[in-house]
Write a protein that holds these residues in place. Structure first.
Motif, mmCIF file in Angstrom:
data_model
loop_
_atom_site.group_PDB
_atom_site.id
_atom_site.type_symbol
_atom_site.label_atom_id
_atom_site.label_comp_id
_atom_site.label_asym_id
_atom_site.label_seq_id
_atom_site.Cartn_x
_atom_site.Cartn_y
_atom_site.Cartn_z
ATOM 1 N N PHE A 147 159.000 -51.541 119.864
ATOM 2 C CA PHE A 147 158.619 -52.612 118.940
ATOM 3 C C PHE A 147 157.695 -52.148 117.815
ATOM 4 O O PHE A 147 157.562 -52.831 116.803
ATOM 5 C CB PHE A 147 157.930 -53.754 119.694
ATOM 6 N N TYR A 148 157.062 -50.996 117.984
ATOM 7 C CA TYR A 148 156.107 -50.527 116.984
ATOM 8 C C TYR A 148 156.305 -49.033 116.714
ATOM 9 O O TYR A 148 156.807 -48.296 117.563
ATOM 10 C CB TYR A 148 154.659 -50.786 117.430
ATOM 11 N N ILE A 149 155.869 -48.641 115.531
ATOM 12 C CA ILE A 149 155.826 -47.236 115.153
ATOM 13 C C ILE A 149 154.401 -46.913 114.737
ATOM 14 O O ILE A 149 153.753 -47.697 114.026
ATOM 15 C CB ILE A 149 156.807 -46.933 113.993
ATOM 16 N N ALA A 150 153.897 -45.772 115.175
ATOM 17 C CA ALA A 150 152.604 -45.264 114.711
ATOM 18 C C ALA A 150 152.875 -44.082 113.794
ATOM 19 O O ALA A 150 153.635 -43.172 114.142
ATOM 20 C CB ALA A 150 151.740 -44.828 115.890
ATOM 21 N N ILE B 130 149.845 -48.573 112.563
ATOM 22 C CA ILE B 130 150.751 -49.045 113.615
ATOM 23 C C ILE B 130 151.465 -50.274 113.069
ATOM 24 O O ILE B 130 150.826 -51.275 112.727
ATOM 25 C CB ILE B 130 149.984 -49.383 114.903
ATOM 26 N N TRP B 131 152.791 -50.207 112.955
ATOM 27 C CA TRP B 131 153.523 -51.257 112.258
ATOM 28 C C TRP B 131 154.777 -51.670 113.018
ATOM 29 O O TRP B 131 155.316 -50.943 113.825
ATOM 30 C CB TRP B 131 153.864 -50.836 110.835
ATOM 31 N N ASP B 132 155.188 -52.887 112.709
ATOM 32 C CA ASP B 132 156.274 -53.561 113.417
ATOM 33 C C ASP B 132 157.633 -52.964 113.040
ATOM 34 O O ASP B 132 157.890 -52.651 111.874
ATOM 35 C CB ASP B 132 156.234 -55.054 113.054
ATOM 36 N N TYR C 266 147.949 -52.661 113.199
ATOM 37 C CA TYR C 266 146.592 -52.106 113.253
ATOM 38 C C TYR C 266 146.524 -50.856 112.384
ATOM 39 O O TYR C 266 147.547 -50.206 112.124
ATOM 40 C CB TYR C 266 146.192 -51.743 114.694
ATOM 41 N N GLU C 267 145.300 -50.532 111.981
ATOM 42 C CA GLU C 267 145.069 -49.312 111.206
ATOM 43 C C GLU C 267 143.760 -48.674 111.661
ATOM 44 O O GLU C 267 142.742 -49.360 111.791
ATOM 45 C CB GLU C 267 145.011 -49.642 109.710
ATOM 46 N N LEU D 275 142.794 -47.012 122.648
ATOM 47 C CA LEU D 275 143.639 -48.186 122.871
ATOM 48 C C LEU D 275 144.273 -48.616 121.563
ATOM 49 O O LEU D 275 143.612 -48.659 120.527
ATOM 50 C CB LEU D 275 142.804 -49.330 123.451
ATOM 51 N N TRP D 276 145.542 -48.975 121.625
ATOM 52 C CA TRP D 276 146.275 -49.273 120.393
ATOM 53 C C TRP D 276 145.794 -50.549 119.713
ATOM 54 O O TRP D 276 145.876 -50.677 118.497
ATOM 55 C CB TRP D 276 147.773 -49.370 120.708
ATOM 56 N N ASP D 277 145.255 -51.516 120.496
ATOM 57 C CA ASP D 277 144.935 -52.811 119.905
ATOM 58 C C ASP D 277 143.468 -52.960 119.521
ATOM 59 O O ASP D 277 143.112 -53.884 118.778
ATOM 60 C CB ASP D 277 145.325 -53.941 120.864
ATOM 61 N N THR D 278 142.599 -52.063 120.002
ATOM 62 C CA THR D 278 141.172 -52.157 119.642
ATOM 63 C C THR D 278 140.639 -50.883 119.004
ATOM 64 O O THR D 278 139.607 -50.910 118.333
ATOM 65 C CB THR D 278 140.315 -52.449 120.887
ATOM 66 N N GLY D 279 141.313 -49.774 119.220
ATOM 67 C CA GLY D 279 140.811 -48.501 118.724
ATOM 68 C C GLY D 279 139.731 -47.907 119.609
ATOM 69 O O GLY D 279 139.180 -46.845 119.293
ATOM 70 N N SER D 280 139.424 -48.552 120.727
ATOM 71 C CA SER D 280 138.380 -48.066 121.626
ATOM 72 C C SER D 280 138.826 -46.783 122.317
ATOM 73 O O SER D 280 139.972 -46.669 122.782
ATOM 74 C CB SER D 280 138.057 -49.122 122.684
#
Length: 620
Positions: A76-79, A89-91, A101-102, A137-142
């Motif tokens: 679903f996503y490409i980095a 990170i895009w759809d 996310y970026e 982590l892909w959604d927070t960058g942590s």
């Protein structure tokens, strides 16, 4: 004037090849669903259908050169990562490819990306300032670990796709590193290579991983413990450095790409080579990337060519995808045997031709231009006439290969070339205008008192127009193989950027440095027919429609406009034809189909929507 949606729709994209660099591995990303593969060129990520590579999309949202792109295992996503250290990170499911996310995990070139199998964590490596990798982590960058243990840039990273997760890296410090996690922690260093380690990849089943290096070795390790198991091919797998490896879906085999100009297919269980693909003898046949996706085995040459390999017939390629890897500067269209062909020339001297319907393409055989191809046109002998920054004009039969006998060395660098019936050509060079007849120089204008920028021959072959940097167009009559100054001067704003007579000779269109296109009426002693305003930067290329009532212009503002001669207020705007790149050349296939090209090294075909065929333009 109200803006409306353009009736021109993007029909086809003839995508660029990967951007290659000698001695540098090229990462190819594979779609987990097996449908597409992707790679990078300049600021673009190119997504191509692996069954039919003519089906392509281009993602152009990075502000810097993109170096690597990888699908998430979910599909679903490409980095994608660039030279500035930015990860986007895009759809993949929407045509707009919306940004999710970026991040900037470190400041410097990103060289490889790996996802965990749940698509929730990313490992990123490259050439940072004191930091060569990160995992987050892909959604927070942590952060979910520390990628450490290397003293030089990290070339490659991969993550075991089963739990417990394992992470491995490959570096220019001649070592690999093995990590356990999450959170990922350094476990030990792999020191068996004696030169740069270029690639590391886990098998799909997670049982093994391999490292490949500039020393020609492929080493095999246990995927869970990192313990070395053996090597492929004994002491050396290849005679040259190895840049990439890719596993078969069943984890039993892999392919390797090498600077020794071969790709090898390996049986991992026995450690022996099953097949060797000899890719050629030229330096551009070095193999810098590879991908095994479903039944497709793909490699990438230093030339940028994408090779489809047949493991049952190693001496014959299934298909070779050609095209451009450098900025395209010019193009033209020609109809032959009932089909339309697009010809394009790029900054590295490469010329390609495309079937306008299918996208099938190839290049001329032999050695052609050695520097940027600046302009091209087809003459009445079905020859492609090109001028280049290598100071030559070439006449190439469109059905044959390059001919050394049909090259003319010019005294000064040519900027443009135009042709007329009867074997007449006009070359506008730095400080000089040259008239040619039957591929021979017959007349030269020197000491002009102005700097010529571009030229055009009237379709009748009787008049030559030369546009200068001073914003003036000087008209010459063509008589007995000479150019006679008629004392007629047309004035626009300086400088003249491009110029073209309509196909029927009724009009002369001129683009200038003040963002204006002016059309002169030839029959009315070159009075101004209309002026066309709309560009926000100088127009650099013009092309007349076959109907002679419309023409297109494109500028440094990345806009393409289609104008109607009779009313300068009626126009069509094609915005972002090549997003983030200005359009370098235009050509018409027919009155409803426009071809564009750009510094993104791709060719695009725009077609007027069927409901608009009765009325080409509207007022905007």
């Amino acid at each position: 004037m109200s803006a409306r949606k353009s009736p021109f729709e993007l029909r086809q994209v003839f995508a660029s090849l990967p951007q290659m660099e000698r001695g540098v591995a090229k990462v190819i990303g594979g779609d987990p669903k097996g449908n597409n593969f992707l790679y990078t060129n300049g600021k673009s990520v190119i997504i191509r259908n692996i069954e039919n590579p003519a089906i392509a999309e281009i993602y152009t949202e990075h502000g810097h050169q993109v170096t690597v792109a990888k699908y998430a295992p979910s599909g679903f996503y490409i980095a994608s990562g660039d030279v500035a250290g930015k990860i986007r990170i895009w759809d993949t499911t929407q045509k707009e490819h919306l940004l999710k996310y970026e991040y900037t995990p470190f400041s410097g070139k990103i060289k490889d990306i790996a996802w965990t199998e749940d698509s929730k964590r990313l490992a990123v490596v490259g050439e940072g300032r004191g930091k060569f990798g990160a995992v987050f982590l892909w959604d927070t960058g942590s952060s979910v670990g520390d990628v450490s243990g290397h003293s030089k840039l990290i070339n490659s990273v991969d993550i075991r796709q089963q739990r417990p997760y394992r992470l491995a890296t490959a570096s220019d410090d001649t070592c690999g590193c093995f990590f356990e996690g999450p959170p990922f922690k350094f476990k030990f260093t792999i020191k068996e290579h004696n030169q740069f380690v270029n690639c590391v990849r886990f098998s799909p089943d997670g049982n093994h991983f391999v490292t490949a290096g500039a020393d020609g070795q492929i080493l095999v390790f246990d995927g869970k413990t990192g313990e070395r198991i053996g090597s492929l091919g004994g002491e050396k797998a290849h005679k040259g450095g190895i840049y990439a490896v890719s596993w078969s879906p069943d984890s039993a085999q892999l392919i390797s790409a090498s600077g020794d100009k071969t790709v090898k297919l390996w049986d991992v269980g026995t450690g022996t080579s099953v097949t060797t693909f000899d890719m050629g003898t030229d330096v551009t046949d070095q193999q810098l990337g590879c991908l095994w996706q479903k039944d497709h085995l793909v490699s990438i040459s230093l030339s940028g060519y994408i090779n489809y390999l047949d493991k049952n017939k190693p001496d014959r390629l299934i298909r070779v995808i050609k095209g451009h890897s450098k900025a395209i500067q010019c193009l033209t269209v020609h109809k032959r045997d009932g089909k339309s062909y697009i010809y394009s020339g790029s900054s590295d001297g490469h010329i390609n031709y495309w079937d306008a319907d299918t996208g099938d393409n190839d290049c001329f055989l032999g050695k052609g231009h050695t520097n940027q191809v600046t302009k091209m046109v087809i003459n009445d002998s079905e020859e492609l006439v090109t001028c280049s920054m290598d100071d030559t004009l070439r006449y190439t039969n469109i059905k044959k290969e390059y001919s050394a006998s049909d090259v003319l060395k010019m005294d000064f660098q040519p900027k443009s070339v135009s042709v007329a019936v009867g074997g007449v050509s006009l070359a506008v060079c730095i400080g000089q205008v040259v008239l040619l007849k039957d591929k021979k120089k017959v007349f030269t204008l020197d000491n002009l008192g102005f700097e010529p920028e571009t030229g055009a021959i009237h379709p009748s072959g009787t008049t030559v127009a030369v546009g200068g940097s001073d914003g003036k167009i000087r008209l010459y009559s063509l008589q007995s193989n000479t150019l006679k100054d008629e004392g007629k001067i047309l004035v626009v704003q300086e400088p003249v950027t491009d110029m073209s007579f309509s196909n029927d000779g009724a009009y002369l269109a001129v683009g200038d440095g003040m963002k204006v296109v002016t059309v002169f009426s030839v029959a009315d002693n070159y009075v101004v027919k209309n002026q066309y305003h709309g560009h926000h930067a100088r127009p650099v290329t013009l092309a007349w429609s076959p109907d002679n009532e419309h023409f297109a212009s494109a500028g440094m503002d990345m806009m393409v406009y289609v104008w109607t001669v009779q009313d300068s207020e009626w126009r069509i705007k094609i915005a972002d034809a090549h997003r983030l790149h200005h359009v370098s050349a235009l050509a018409w296939i027919d009155p409803h189909t426009l071809v564009t090209t750009s510094h993104d090294a791709s060719v695009k075909v725009f077609q007027k929507a069927p409901m608009m065929n009765q009325r080409l333009c509207w007022k905007t």
